[in-house]
Design an enzyme around this catalytic site. Structure first.
Site, PDB file in Angstrom:
ATOM      1  N   LYS A  85      48.860  31.978  34.207  1.00 28.12           N
ATOM      2  CA  LYS A  85      48.659  32.297  32.789  1.00 28.12           C
ATOM      3  C   LYS A  85      48.972  31.083  31.920  1.00 28.12           C
ATOM      4  O   LYS A  85      50.052  30.494  32.017  1.00 28.12           O
ATOM      5  CB  LYS A  85      49.564  33.472  32.417  1.00 28.12           C
ATOM      6  CG  LYS A  85      49.400  33.985  30.994  1.00 28.12           C
ATOM      7  CD  LYS A  85      50.302  35.205  30.798  1.00 28.12           C
ATOM      8  CE  LYS A  85      50.174  35.824  29.423  1.00 28.12           C
ATOM      9  NZ  LYS A  85      51.042  37.013  29.284  1.00 28.12           N
ATOM     10  N   GLU A 142      48.509  42.970  35.113  1.00 28.06           N
ATOM     11  CA  GLU A 142      49.518  41.901  35.042  1.00 28.06           C
ATOM     12  C   GLU A 142      50.842  42.408  35.639  1.00 28.06           C
ATOM     13  O   GLU A 142      51.148  43.592  35.569  1.00 28.06           O
ATOM     14  CB  GLU A 142      49.713  41.503  33.583  1.00 28.06           C
ATOM     15  CG  GLU A 142      50.666  40.346  33.361  1.00 28.06           C
ATOM     16  CD  GLU A 142      50.820  39.985  31.885  1.00 28.06           C
ATOM     17  OE1 GLU A 142      51.247  38.850  31.601  1.00 28.06           O
ATOM     18  OE2 GLU A 142      50.511  40.831  31.017  1.00 28.06           O
ATOM     19  N   CYS A 165      46.186  38.695  30.071  1.00 35.14           N
ATOM     20  CA  CYS A 165      46.810  39.299  28.888  1.00 35.14           C
ATOM     21  C   CYS A 165      46.641  38.465  27.614  1.00 35.14           C
ATOM     22  O   CYS A 165      45.570  38.431  27.033  1.00 35.14           O
ATOM     23  CB  CYS A 165      48.292  39.585  29.186  1.00 35.14           C
ATOM     24  SG  CYS A 165      49.035  40.843  28.086  1.00 35.14           S
TER      25      CYS A 165
END
Length: 278
Positions: free
Chosen positions: A116, A42, A157
């Site tokens: 995300k 990330e 994540c």
């Protein structure tokens, strides 16, 4: 079919121009080790806690030097590349950024991208608080992408804590779930491996999770630390490879037959049932 993958673990700074050659060096190391599929963590381009600094150094996707440079390197090496994510400027009126993952084909073309979805808005300890949604806009779509070695399901994540996203990706045919991260050391020590193993077991899919590691200085003077321990999990939930706390390349060999075998033994993806709300 067997494929060698490589997880690149970085200690990114908040200077994209300094991070790019370091990342390119790791890609070359991965390719030299026989990797056909390479994954970075990330915020590969810039890990920063300062929104003001990000406004100064981040770019829009069409102008981003990291994306351009890594596409060129992927084409040079002839590898599939998952850029875990880049922090990018957007056209949002509130000035929030995108946290965007990219899949690059061996000719350097852009195969897929994913923003995300789940924002890391938490208070881990009395002194460790994150408000990702203050600086980043959440994505709105799940993304899968075909490759010669399997169908990828893209996550980033904090998404790892939301099983329904991963089940959607598996139901869409994903056999490899990607989970690039910049995980907190506190939550990482407690939850990183168990969550990733759970996502692999539930969906009988590989999970590949390259991470940021170490201490990261920021222009606002706030020191941020990340967990590291990039990890690869089998469709049966076994840890196949794991990094430590330093920047490195970790190799893992993937076999599509392992997914088929796990799904034959426990065909839970075919056992979904409708039920009434409580």
């Amino acid at each position: 079919m067997q494929t060698r993958a490589a997880l690149v673990q970085l200690n990114a700074s908040d200077d994209p121009s300094a991070n790019l050659p370091v990342t390119q060096g790791f890609l070359r190391e991965a390719a030299l080790g026989g990797a056909q599929f390479v994954l970075t963590p990330e915020v590969t381009n810039c890990l920063s806690s300062s929104r003001r600094h990000q406004q100064e150094v981040l770019q829009h996707q069409d102008e981003d030097l990291t994306l351009k440079g890594l596409r060129e390197t992927a084409a040079e090496l002839g590898i599939w590349l998952l850029i875990g994510s880049l922090a990018l400027k957007t056209g949002d009126p509130d000035g929030r950024f995108a946290n965007r993952s990219f899949l690059i084909a061996p000719d350097g073309s852009l195969k897929a991208w994913y923003d995300k979805i789940h924002m890391f808005d938490v208070q881990v300890t009395p002194t460790e608080t994150y408000r990702e949604s203050d600086g980043y806009r959440p994505g709105t779509r799940a993304v899968t992408a075909e490759t010669p070695f399997g169908k990828l399901g893209l996550t980033i994540c904090y998404d790892v804590r939301f099983p329904y996203l991963h089940r959607k990706l598996a139901d869409d045919g994903a056999t490899i779930l990607t989970a690039p991260a910049a995980f907190s050391p506190v939550t990482g020590a407690a939850h990183w491996e168990p969550l990733l193993r759970a996502r692999a077991i539930e969906n009988t899919a590989y999970v590949l999770a390259p991470g940021q590691c170490g201490s990261h200085d920021s222009h606002n003077g706030k020191l941020r630390k990340t967990h590291g321990h990039s990890i690869a999990i089998s469709p049966w939930g076994e840890v196949l490879a794991e990094a430590g706390d330093e920047p490195c390349v970790t190799f893992v060999d993937l076999d599509t037959s392992a997914v088929e075998e796990a799904r034959r033994k426990v065909p839970s993806l075919t056992h979904t049932r409708e039920f009434q709300d409580p």
